[in-house]
Design a protein around this motif. Structure first.
Motif, PDB file in Angstrom:
ATOM      1  N   TYR A 156       0.832  -1.195   0.000  1.00  0.00           N
ATOM      2  CA  TYR A 156       0.000   0.000   0.000  1.00  0.00           C
ATOM      3  C   TYR A 156       0.872   1.252   0.000  1.00  0.00           C
ATOM      4  CZ  TYR A 156      -4.126   2.829   0.573  1.00  0.00           C
ATOM      5  OH  TYR A 156      -5.134   3.734   0.352  1.00  0.00           O
ATOM      6  N   ALA A 157       1.935   1.225   0.780  1.00  0.00           N
ATOM      7  CA  ALA A 157       2.853   2.364   0.812  1.00  0.00           C
ATOM      8  C   ALA A 157       3.441   2.614  -0.578  1.00  0.00           C
ATOM      9  CB  ALA A 157       3.959   2.120   1.835  1.00  0.00           C
ATOM     10  N   GLU A 158       3.819   1.551  -1.246  1.00  0.00           N
ATOM     11  CA  GLU A 158       4.354   1.683  -2.602  1.00  0.00           C
ATOM     12  C   GLU A 158       3.266   2.218  -3.545  1.00  0.00           C
ATOM     13  OE1 GLU A 158       6.370  -1.041  -6.132  1.00  0.00           O
ATOM     14  OE2 GLU A 158       5.999  -1.938  -4.166  1.00  0.00           O
ATOM     15  N   PHE A 159       2.055   1.728  -3.393  1.00  0.00           N
ATOM     16  CA  PHE A 159       0.923   2.131  -4.222  1.00  0.00           C
ATOM     17  C   PHE A 159       0.683   3.636  -4.161  1.00  0.00           C
ATOM     18  CE2 PHE A 159      -3.839   2.654  -4.201  1.00  0.00           C
ATOM     19  CZ  PHE A 159      -4.031   2.503  -5.568  1.00  0.00           C
ATOM     20  N   ILE A 160       0.780   4.227  -2.977  1.00  0.00           N
ATOM     21  CA  ILE A 160       0.540   5.675  -2.844  1.00  0.00           C
ATOM     22  C   ILE A 160       1.837   6.475  -2.803  1.00  0.00           C
ATOM     23  CG2 ILE A 160      -1.701   5.337  -1.723  1.00  0.00           C
ATOM     24  CD1 ILE A 160      -0.353   6.211   0.935  1.00  0.00           C
ATOM     25  N   ASP A 161       2.954   5.817  -3.048  1.00  0.00           N
ATOM     26  CA  ASP A 161       4.270   6.475  -3.067  1.00  0.00           C
ATOM     27  C   ASP A 161       4.550   7.176  -1.730  1.00  0.00           C
ATOM     28  OD1 ASP A 161       6.733   7.167  -4.141  1.00  0.00           O
ATOM     29  OD2 ASP A 161       5.970   9.084  -4.910  1.00  0.00           O
ATOM     30  N   ALA A 162       4.429   6.405  -0.667  1.00  0.00           N
ATOM     31  CA  ALA A 162       4.657   6.929   0.683  1.00  0.00           C
ATOM     32  C   ALA A 162       5.410   5.885   1.498  1.00  0.00           C
ATOM     33  CB  ALA A 162       3.331   7.253   1.347  1.00  0.00           C
ATOM     34  N   SER A 163       5.751   6.234   2.704  1.00  0.00           N
ATOM     35  CA  SER A 163       6.439   5.296   3.596  1.00  0.00           C
ATOM     36  C   SER A 163       5.414   4.461   4.362  1.00  0.00           C
ATOM     37  CB  SER A 163       7.315   6.059   4.590  1.00  0.00           C
ATOM     38  OG  SER A 163       6.491   6.757   5.509  1.00  0.00           O
ATOM     39  N   PRO A 164       5.823   3.281   4.818  1.00  0.00           N
ATOM     40  CA  PRO A 164       4.935   2.499   5.681  1.00  0.00           C
ATOM     41  C   PRO A 164       4.527   3.280   6.938  1.00  0.00           C
ATOM     42  CG  PRO A 164       6.667   1.083   4.847  1.00  0.00           C
ATOM     43  CD  PRO A 164       7.017   2.506   4.448  1.00  0.00           C
ATOM     44  N   SER A 165       5.422   4.076   7.476  1.00  0.00           N
ATOM     45  CA  SER A 165       5.098   4.885   8.655  1.00  0.00           C
ATOM     46  C   SER A 165       3.941   5.837   8.382  1.00  0.00           C
ATOM     47  CB  SER A 165       6.314   5.701   9.111  1.00  0.00           C
ATOM     48  OG  SER A 165       7.317   4.857   9.567  1.00  0.00           O
ATOM     49  N   TYR A 166       3.954   6.433   7.208  1.00  0.00           N
ATOM     50  CA  TYR A 166       2.874   7.350   6.841  1.00  0.00           C
ATOM     51  C   TYR A 166       1.552   6.590   6.767  1.00  0.00           C
ATOM     52  CZ  TYR A 166      -0.103  10.440   4.158  1.00  0.00           C
ATOM     53  OH  TYR A 166      -1.156  11.207   3.748  1.00  0.00           O
ATOM     54  N   VAL A 167       1.552   5.430   6.144  1.00  0.00           N
ATOM     55  CA  VAL A 167       0.338   4.637   6.009  1.00  0.00           C
ATOM     56  C   VAL A 167      -0.209   4.276   7.390  1.00  0.00           C
ATOM     57  CG1 VAL A 167      -0.644   2.458   5.177  1.00  0.00           C
ATOM     58  CG2 VAL A 167       0.986   3.733   3.745  1.00  0.00           C
ATOM     59  N   ILE A 168       0.661   3.837   8.282  1.00  0.00           N
ATOM     60  CA  ILE A 168       0.231   3.474   9.638  1.00  0.00           C
ATOM     61  C   ILE A 168      -0.352   4.689  10.354  1.00  0.00           C
ATOM     62  CG2 ILE A 168       1.045   2.770  11.918  1.00  0.00           C
ATOM     63  CD1 ILE A 168       3.105   0.977  10.379  1.00  0.00           C
ATOM     64  N   THR A 169       0.334   5.809  10.285  1.00  0.00           N
ATOM     65  CA  THR A 169      -0.123   7.029  10.954  1.00  0.00           C
ATOM     66  C   THR A 169      -1.488   7.457  10.442  1.00  0.00           C
ATOM     67  OG1 THR A 169       2.131   7.772  11.375  1.00  0.00           O
ATOM     68  CG2 THR A 169       0.413   9.470  11.380  1.00  0.00           C
ATOM     69  N   GLU A 170      -1.646   7.500   9.128  1.00  0.00           N
ATOM     70  CA  GLU A 170      -2.906   7.947   8.557  1.00  0.00           C
ATOM     71  C   GLU A 170      -4.028   6.942   8.809  1.00  0.00           C
ATOM     72  OE1 GLU A 170      -3.494  11.074   7.300  1.00  0.00           O
ATOM     73  OE2 GLU A 170      -1.488  11.326   8.147  1.00  0.00           O
ATOM     74  N   ALA A 171      -3.706   5.658   8.787  1.00  0.00           N
ATOM     75  CA  ALA A 171      -4.720   4.638   9.067  1.00  0.00           C
ATOM     76  C   ALA A 171      -5.201   4.751  10.517  1.00  0.00           C
ATOM     77  CB  ALA A 171      -4.159   3.245   8.791  1.00  0.00           C
ATOM     78  N   LEU A 172      -4.282   4.997  11.439  1.00  0.00           N
ATOM     79  CA  LEU A 172      -4.671   5.165  12.843  1.00  0.00           C
ATOM     80  C   LEU A 172      -5.498   6.435  13.036  1.00  0.00           C
ATOM     81  CD1 LEU A 172      -1.460   3.955  14.679  1.00  0.00           C
ATOM     82  CD2 LEU A 172      -3.708   2.853  14.673  1.00  0.00           C
ATOM     83  N   LYS A 173      -5.109   7.524  12.386  1.00  0.00           N
ATOM     84  CA  LYS A 173      -5.894   8.759  12.481  1.00  0.00           C
ATOM     85  C   LYS A 173      -7.313   8.526  11.982  1.00  0.00           C
ATOM     86  CE  LYS A 173      -2.157  12.135  11.796  1.00  0.00           C
ATOM     87  NZ  LYS A 173      -1.652  13.133  10.819  1.00  0.00           N
ATOM     88  N   LEU A 174      -7.434   7.796  10.877  1.00  0.00           N
ATOM     89  CA  LEU A 174      -8.746   7.473  10.326  1.00  0.00           C
ATOM     90  C   LEU A 174      -9.554   6.644  11.322  1.00  0.00           C
ATOM     91  CD1 LEU A 174     -10.676   7.495   7.861  1.00  0.00           C
ATOM     92  CD2 LEU A 174      -9.493   5.423   7.096  1.00  0.00           C
ATOM     93  N   LEU A 175      -8.918   5.651  11.898  1.00  0.00           N
ATOM     94  CA  LEU A 175      -9.576   4.810  12.896  1.00  0.00           C
ATOM     95  C   LEU A 175     -10.066   5.649  14.076  1.00  0.00           C
ATOM     96  CD1 LEU A 175     -10.220   1.961  14.096  1.00  0.00           C
ATOM     97  CD2 LEU A 175      -7.924   2.029  15.076  1.00  0.00           C
ATOM     98  N   PHE A 176      -9.210   6.512  14.601  1.00  0.00           N
ATOM     99  CA  PHE A 176      -9.578   7.336  15.754  1.00  0.00           C
ATOM    100  C   PHE A 176     -10.734   8.277  15.422  1.00  0.00           C
ATOM    101  CE2 PHE A 176      -4.808   7.066  16.955  1.00  0.00           C
ATOM    102  CZ  PHE A 176      -4.986   5.783  17.428  1.00  0.00           C
ATOM    103  N   ARG A 177     -10.757   8.811  14.182  1.00  0.00           N
ATOM    104  CA  ARG A 177     -11.835   9.708  13.755  1.00  0.00           C
ATOM    105  C   ARG A 177     -13.155   8.975  13.573  1.00  0.00           C
ATOM    106  NH1 ARG A 177      -8.312  11.801  10.061  1.00  0.00           N
ATOM    107  NH2 ARG A 177      -9.286  10.637   8.372  1.00  0.00           N
ATOM    108  N   LYS A 178     -13.102   7.762  13.065  1.00  0.00           N
ATOM    109  CA  LYS A 178     -14.311   7.035  12.701  1.00  0.00           C
ATOM    110  C   LYS A 178     -14.940   6.236  13.841  1.00  0.00           C
ATOM    111  CE  LYS A 178     -14.399   8.145   8.352  1.00  0.00           C
ATOM    112  NZ  LYS A 178     -15.510   8.822   7.726  1.00  0.00           N
ATOM    113  N   ASP A 179     -14.185   5.924  14.873  1.00  0.00           N
ATOM    114  CA  ASP A 179     -14.693   5.095  15.975  1.00  0.00           C
ATOM    115  C   ASP A 179     -15.403   5.978  16.999  1.00  0.00           C
ATOM    116  OD1 ASP A 179     -15.044   3.492  18.280  1.00  0.00           O
ATOM    117  OD2 ASP A 179     -13.351   2.233  17.708  1.00  0.00           O
TER     118      ASP A 179
END
Length: 82
Positions: free
Chosen positions: A31-54
């Protein structure tokens, strides 16, 4: 179209260690490669999304913050009255 967007610039970050299943790590890297980002970025943004949606988590966190603020105010009142 990807759900997460590529990062403009990373803010200050801290290190977190976590163990995940090998398949999750592989998907994370893809996924990180798919969006041209680092794995850290993907994890951070996924967690932010989780925190916002829960909604349950948001209510719990708000209650925790309110309790902390109430304790702080009580402590300040106690300090002033001593």
């Amino acid at each position: 179209m990807s759900i997460l967007k590529s990062p403009p610039k990373q803010p200050k970050a801290v290190t977190v260690q976590a163990r995940v299943e090998e398949a999750v790590k592989t998907q994370l890297e893809r996924y990180a490669e798919f969006i041209d980002a680092s794995p850290s970025y993907v994890i951070t943004e996924a967690l932010k999304l989780l925190f916002r949606k829960d909604d349950d988590f948001r209510r719990w966190a708000k209650q925790l913050t309110n309790n902390h603020n109430n304790e702080k105010v009580r402590g300040e009142v106690l300090a002033k009255s001593v």
